[in-house]
Write a protein that holds these residues in place. Structure first.
Motif, PDB file in Angstrom:
ATOM      1  N   GLY A 227       1.648   9.366  -5.900  1.00  0.00           N
ATOM      2  CA  GLY A 227       2.070  10.741  -5.660  1.00  0.00           C
ATOM      3  C   GLY A 227       3.074  11.252  -6.685  1.00  0.00           C
TER       4      GLY A 227
ATOM      5  N   LEU B 249       0.834  -1.205   0.000  1.00  0.00           N
ATOM      6  CA  LEU B 249       0.000   0.000   0.000  1.00  0.00           C
ATOM      7  C   LEU B 249       0.868   1.254   0.000  1.00  0.00           C
ATOM      8  N   ASP B 250       1.965   1.233   0.768  1.00  0.00           N
ATOM      9  CA  ASP B 250       2.875   2.382   0.773  1.00  0.00           C
ATOM     10  C   ASP B 250       3.509   2.581  -0.597  1.00  0.00           C
TER      11      ASP B 250
ATOM     12  N   LYS C 164       2.259   1.697  -3.470  1.00  0.00           N
ATOM     13  CA  LYS C 164       1.218   2.221  -4.354  1.00  0.00           C
ATOM     14  C   LYS C 164       1.019   3.717  -4.125  1.00  0.00           C
ATOM     15  N   GLU C 165       0.967   4.124  -2.841  1.00  0.00           N
ATOM     16  CA  GLU C 165       0.753   5.538  -2.513  1.00  0.00           C
ATOM     17  C   GLU C 165       1.908   6.398  -3.032  1.00  0.00           C
ATOM     18  N   HIS C 166       3.115   5.876  -2.864  1.00  0.00           N
ATOM     19  CA  HIS C 166       4.280   6.615  -3.350  1.00  0.00           C
ATOM     20  C   HIS C 166       4.219   6.793  -4.859  1.00  0.00           C
TER      21      HIS C 166
END
Length: 392
Positions: A364, A356-357, A359-361
């Motif tokens: 962004g 999830l991290d 993907k979030e990175h």
């Protein structure tokens, strides 16, 4: 949190009157399925009466399951050691330890069905007293001692094991606990694991969770033993589907039969379950906080609730129950493996959180990186055009 292990506690439960041969094959196939899905453990029960929990020898079942699986550890959940000569219990487990190359585990308990022990002329008080005596003998034998002992049921004269365990110094041993401190007390005394079978199956058991481990640690300190929460296993109830509506529909298949077994057949008041119809039974599981019938989010919330209440433990064992048909049951195990286990494994940053991290990175940075990608294409196109011009 540390990597939380997942597995099953397979009594098993099958409706009386159906084909027992096929039911046992389903149990073996379930263990194979769990092995492929990456579950860590399967604990197999021992029962001899009442027509529902139909595995009489967990050791024989484990031997069969071991030949069908590659990774999953297989434990007796539990061996009712009051029914057996403790020397032979230790001998059989050492043999299984060798046959499975270290995948066998010994779970010990007094036996849950009075209809079992009565056939041996033993009452529930006898079996609990023998549990403590026999467990002490088994642990001494596994340490390599020679034992001469007279118990209520057996005589041992210079008894010793002729094989050492495959696992050094010994395979895992655990003792069962329901609501009383008896199991935790023995776990602490011997420095072994704890199987909290009833701790998540009743409100009283749930409330006793933190107290159970306090007893283990207090007794361990008293006897100079070392214990770890990693060796503490909680048994819980779940059936999971893509939606709550689907999960509720799935369990209409067999939840009533399961409840009626404990309400009307098994003389096992520690498993007191409430509900007059399927809806009330579903509500009892969900609202009493002893399990989750619903979605993967419900399952994750229940595991977290148990973690917070207990202060941390090593393995979440899901009770095998056949509330749903075989296809829906297999799907429930798949959903838990895919969407629940990763949230409790991987260390400080779980496997789920890591992806999830990532993907979030990526999200962004997408706009900036996409522009750079387009610029790179334009640059290479322009370079190619220049090369063509130079060649002409």
């Amino acid at each position: 949190m540390d990597r939380l292990r997942f597995g099953t506690f397979l009594a098993p439960f099958h409706p009386a009157g159906e084909n027992p041969t096929l039911a046992l094959q389903r149990d073996l196939e379930l263990v194979e399925h769990l092995d492929r899905l990456g579950y860590d453990e399967a604990w197999i029960g021992e029962h001899h009466s009442a027509g529902t929990e139909i595995i009489a020898s967990p050791e024989i079942f484990i031997a069969a399951a071991a030949e069908r699986t590659r990774h999953i550890k297989l434990g007796t959940g539990v061996t009712s050691i009051a029914y057996h000569n403790p020397l032979w219990v230790a001998e059989r487990m050492v043999l299984l330890d060798h046959l499975t190359r270290g995948r066998a585990m010994l779970g010990c308990g007094p036996g849950s069905l009075p209809t079992d022990s009565m056939m041996l002329g033993l009452n529930p008080t006898d079996t609990r007293e023998l549990l403590e005596v026999d467990l002490d003998i088994i642990m001494r034998l596994l340490r390599g001692e020679t034992v001469t002992e007279q118990t209520k049921t057996h005589t041992l004269v210079n008894a010793r094991l002729h094989l050492r365990p495959y696992t050094q110094p010994c395979f895992e041993v655990a003792v069962a606990a329901v609501a009383s401190p008896t199991g935790p007390r023995m776990a602490g005394r011997h420095g072994i694991g704890l199987l909290s079978i009833g701790a998540t199956l009743s409100k009283d058991g749930f409330d006793a969770l933190a107290h159970h481990w306090n007893v283990v640690e207090e007794r361990a300190q008293h006897f100079g033993q070392t214990v770890s929460r990693r060796d503490w296993r909680l048994v819980g109830l779940m059936h999971i589907a893509e939606t709550r509506e689907q999960a509720y529909a799935d369990v209409q298949y067999g939840i009533e039969t399961w409840f009626r077994y404990f309400q009307k057949t098994a003389a096992f008041p520690q498993m007191a379950v409430e509900g007059g119809d399927a809806k009330e039974m579903i509500d009892f599981i969900n609202e009493a906080g002893i399990g989750a019938i619903g979605t993967v989010e419900d399952a994750r919330a229940q595991v977290q609730r148990l973690w917070d209440q207990s202060g941390g433990f090593g393995a979440m064992l899901l009770l095998g129950h056949e509330w749903a048909n075989p296809q829906a049951t297999r799907r429930s195990w798949e959903l838990i493996a895919q969407h629940v286990m990763p949230h409790f494994q991987g260390g400080q940053v779980t496997h789920a959180q890591a992806t999830l991290d990532a993907k979030e990175h990526a999200m962004g940075k997408r706009e900036d990186y996409a522009a750079q990608q387009m610029q790179a294409v334009a640059t290479m196109t322009e370079r190619y055009e220049k090369e063509k011009s130079g060649q002409s």
